[in-house]
Design a protein around this motif. Structure first.
Motif, PDB file in Angstrom:
ATOM      1  N   TRP A   1     -36.822 -25.183  12.577  1.00  0.00           N
ATOM      2  CA  TRP A   1     -35.316 -24.687  13.230  1.00  0.00           C
ATOM      3  C   TRP A   1     -35.358 -23.160  12.938  1.00  0.00           C
ATOM      4  CZ3 TRP A   1     -34.189 -29.410  14.733  1.00  0.00           C
ATOM      5  CH2 TRP A   1     -34.181 -30.474  14.930  1.00  0.00           C
TER       6      TRP A   1
ATOM      7  N   ARG B   1     -31.266 -17.587  24.617  1.00  0.00           N
ATOM      8  CA  ARG B   1     -30.901 -19.107  23.660  1.00  0.00           C
ATOM      9  C   ARG B   1     -30.660 -19.673  22.908  1.00  0.00           C
ATOM     10  NH1 ARG B   1     -36.786 -21.411  26.521  1.00  0.00           N
ATOM     11  NH2 ARG B   1     -37.141 -20.871  28.674  1.00  0.00           N
ATOM     12  N   PHE B   2     -31.309 -18.880  21.745  1.00  0.00           N
ATOM     13  CA  PHE B   2     -30.270 -19.250  20.699  1.00  0.00           C
ATOM     14  C   PHE B   2     -28.702 -18.373  20.598  1.00  0.00           C
ATOM     15  CE2 PHE B   2     -28.723 -16.628  16.622  1.00  0.00           C
ATOM     16  CZ  PHE B   2     -28.318 -17.539  16.161  1.00  0.00           C
TER      17      PHE B   2
ATOM     18  N   PHE C   1     -26.829 -20.804  22.995  1.00  0.00           N
ATOM     19  CA  PHE C   1     -26.602 -22.054  22.042  1.00  0.00           C
ATOM     20  C   PHE C   1     -25.127 -21.891  20.407  1.00  0.00           C
ATOM     21  CE2 PHE C   1     -27.072 -24.865  18.018  1.00  0.00           C
ATOM     22  CZ  PHE C   1     -27.113 -26.067  18.876  1.00  0.00           C
TER      23      PHE C   1
ATOM     24  N   ILE D   1     -21.474 -29.393  18.920  1.00  0.00           N
ATOM     25  CA  ILE D   1     -21.685 -29.295  20.124  1.00  0.00           C
ATOM     26  C   ILE D   1     -21.658 -30.657  21.389  1.00  0.00           C
ATOM     27  CG2 ILE D   1     -24.428 -29.504  20.977  1.00  0.00           C
ATOM     28  CD1 ILE D   1     -25.053 -29.498  18.431  1.00  0.00           C
TER      29      ILE D   1
ATOM     30  N   ASN E   1     -36.821 -23.656  20.629  1.00  0.00           N
ATOM     31  CA  ASN E   1     -36.472 -23.886  22.124  1.00  0.00           C
ATOM     32  C   ASN E   1     -35.348 -22.704  22.330  1.00  0.00           C
ATOM     33  OD1 ASN E   1     -37.733 -26.362  23.064  1.00  0.00           O
ATOM     34  ND2 ASN E   1     -35.940 -27.054  21.432  1.00  0.00           N
ATOM     35  N   ALA E   2     -35.477 -22.030  21.277  1.00  0.00           N
ATOM     36  CA  ALA E   2     -34.382 -20.488  21.109  1.00  0.00           C
ATOM     37  C   ALA E   2     -35.171 -19.224  21.807  1.00  0.00           C
ATOM     38  CB  ALA E   2     -34.060 -20.752  19.424  1.00  0.00           C
TER      39      ALA E   2
ATOM     40  N   GLY F   1     -25.150 -28.604  25.762  1.00  0.00           N
ATOM     41  CA  GLY F   1     -25.764 -27.772  24.992  1.00  0.00           C
ATOM     42  C   GLY F   1     -25.191 -26.124  23.814  1.00  0.00           C
ATOM     43  N   ARG F   2     -24.115 -26.121  23.569  1.00  0.00           N
ATOM     44  CA  ARG F   2     -23.566 -25.452  22.712  1.00  0.00           C
ATOM     45  C   ARG F   2     -22.736 -25.830  21.801  1.00  0.00           C
ATOM     46  NH1 ARG F   2     -23.384 -23.617  28.459  1.00  0.00           N
ATOM     47  NH2 ARG F   2     -24.242 -21.426  28.536  1.00  0.00           N
TER      48      ARG F   2
ATOM     49  N   MET G   1     -30.291 -28.790  14.347  1.00  0.00           N
ATOM     50  CA  MET G   1     -29.863 -28.513  15.706  1.00  0.00           C
ATOM     51  C   MET G   1     -30.766 -28.299  16.523  1.00  0.00           C
ATOM     52  SD  MET G   1     -25.861 -28.254  14.749  1.00  0.00           S
ATOM     53  CE  MET G   1     -24.959 -29.297  14.079  1.00  0.00           C
ATOM     54  N   LEU G   2     -31.338 -26.956  16.308  1.00  0.00           N
ATOM     55  CA  LEU G   2     -32.064 -26.054  17.392  1.00  0.00           C
ATOM     56  C   LEU G   2     -33.588 -25.338  16.487  1.00  0.00           C
ATOM     57  CD1 LEU G   2     -31.779 -24.294  20.319  1.00  0.00           C
ATOM     58  CD2 LEU G   2     -30.982 -22.727  18.915  1.00  0.00           C
ATOM     59  N   ARG G   3     -34.431 -26.154  17.590  1.00  0.00           N
ATOM     60  CA  ARG G   3     -35.346 -25.600  16.706  1.00  0.00           C
ATOM     61  C   ARG G   3     -35.630 -24.546  17.477  1.00  0.00           C
ATOM     62  NH1 ARG G   3     -38.890 -29.578  14.783  1.00  0.00           N
ATOM     63  NH2 ARG G   3     -37.891 -31.707  15.143  1.00  0.00           N
TER      64      ARG G   3
END
Length: 463
Positions: free
Chosen positions: A387, A85-86, A89, A161, A397-398, A164-165, A392-394
């Motif tokens: 993060w 997911r990272f 992203f 962003i 969620n990565a 979502g990217r 921006m991305l936790r």
């Protein structure tokens, strides 16, 4: 490991592999520049001691370089397998930056490495020196791109962003993000210091065993000069890096300081030691110096540094870890400076090579550079949490959608394989160190080139 979630295991796995890997590039960066200096000194002075040291340390460089390449390949796959997911992203930024590293640095190193390791008596002196310099520059370019990518994750800019990217807008801002110059200088100096202590400890070990040769003395002398010059510079760079972190990642500074709340109108103290408790929101048994926190981090006696309670619980880094990892790094830095100053005093008294207490000190300080480097990376990476891409991305969620059982199995395999393979490689490298440099009159003569004629692989230079 059954009580750990898949995310925790993925983080542990990456921390394990990157901690193992970073040791080898740090020594590679330092040794490559050291070899360039040695050959340059030899060409200028025609002193055979420099050539002896070059041939000795090039063997260790070859082994270390090989282990660095192998250990680094694993992390590239981990981005896709464990952190998909990272990659989805932020791959539009991190992918090109890592590609630039391969196209510029790795190809440069690979192109001239063979000439550097096997080119003696095959190419001219100037061409061989050029090859050594190109390999050294290649290691520095590699560090440039890796630090740029990692620093962008710490202080992202130059993007937007969309769906979502991450979409790159300004590559100059991406590459030269706010924390990059400070972290690049900090890492370069850490690599040089790690190598200098490695070289100095090797010399101290031989001197303690009674092997007082010109080659061994030169190793200790050059190592201590580098430590004396680089350590104060590292202190200045570290201070600037801290001020930059305070501006862009204040929660990390609060966690490093174990500082939970500010009292109205009072300057922030510096917590020297204590036990940060994340649940109780306090640092137990703290030993504080009034005003010093404000003085160091804001360069004033009235401004306050951020407090952890000013951030939401879910946005706080783990102070228990970074509080101590930072102090390990800073404490070892203090010992480094003390070692360099003591060496300067002994050098002036003519006792640098025979004071056994100092030689034992230098020997014990051998791994200090690498330990401080690892502690610094732990501070940086754990302090960035929660993060992956700051703000921006936790991290939650990565990660890829793996089970805890899958992550436990792969982590156990990594630990088993890494310790099996790299323990042998490090042991072999230490065996080369124990042999020490050979005087030029004992080297194989040009009339006996058989061993050189069959060398084809980088590691074969260490045979």
């Amino acid at each position: 490991m059954s009580n750990l979630a898949a995310l925790d295991l993925a983080r542990i796995q990456f921390a394990f592999t990157v901690s193992f890997h970073i040791i080898f590039p740090a020594i590679t960066i330092g040794l490559a520049s050291f070899l360039a200096v040695l050959e340059g000194c030899w060409l200028k002075t025609h002193n055979a001691v420099y050539k002896d040291l070059y041939k000795f340390w090039s063997k260790i460089f070859a082994v270390n370089f090989g282990m660095g390449v192998v250990s680094g390949l694993v992390m590239a796959y981990e981005f896709g397998t464990n952190w998909a997911r990272f990659s989805d992203f932020a791959g539009s930024v991190t992918g090109p930056l890592l590609t630039y590293e391969v196209l510029t640095a790795f190809f440069l190193e690979a192109g001239f490495l063979g000439v550097m390791l096997f080119g003696w008596d095959r190419v001219g002196r100037k061409l061989h020196f050029f090859a050594t310099v190109m390999v050294a520059i290649g290691t520095l370019i590699s560090m440039f791109w890796i630090l740029s990518s990692n620093s962008w994750m710490q202080t992202p800019q130059g993007i937007e962003i969309v769906d979502g990217r991450v979409v790159p807008l300004d590559w100059f801002k991406i590459v030269f993000n706010p924390s990059f110059p400070f972290r690049l200088a900090h890492m370069a100096l850490a690599a040089f210091l790690s190598t200098a202590f490695f070289v100095s400890a090797s010399a101290a070990w031989h001197l303690l065993r009674g092997r007082n040769t010109p080659q061994i003395r030169k190793m200790l002398s050059m190592g201590m000069w580098m430590i004396l010059v680089a350590t104060p510079v590292q202190v200045v760079v570290g201070d600037a890096h801290g001020l930059n972190t305070l501006e862009h990642q204040p929660a990390k500074i609060a966690a490093i300081e174990g500082h939970w709340e500010n009292k109205p109108g009072e300057a922030s103290p510096l917590v020297l030691f204590g036990l940060p408790d994340m649940d109780a929101e306090t640092t137990r048994y703290s030993l504080e110096v009034p005003y010093l926190g404000s003085l160091i981090l804001t360069h004033s006696l009235d401004k306050q540094i951020p407090a952890l309670k000013s951030f939401a619980k879910e946005d706080r880094p783990n102070s228990t870890i970074v509080f101590w990892s930072f102090r390990v790094m800073a404490g070892l830095g203090t010992l480094m400076l003390a070692c360099a100053l003591l060496a300067l005093v002994l050098r002036r008294n003519g006792a640098l090579y025979r004071n056994r207490l100092f030689l034992w000190f230098a020997l014990l300080m051998g791994p200090s550079g690498l330990i401080a480097l690892l502690a610094g990376w732990f501070t940086t990476e754990v302090g960035r949490q929660p993060w992956v891409v700051y703000g921006m991305l936790r991290t939650t969620n990565a990660a890829s959608n793996h089970s805890a059982a899958q992550m436990s199995l792969t982590l156990a395999l990594f630990v088993l394989i890494y310790f099996s393979v790299f323990t042998v490689g490090i042991g072999y490298m230490m065996r080369l160190v124990r042999k020490g440099p050979v005087a030029h009159e004992q080297l194989p003569s040009p009339e006996q080139p058989e061993s050189l004629a069959t060398a084809r692989r980088p590691l074969s230079v260490a045979d």
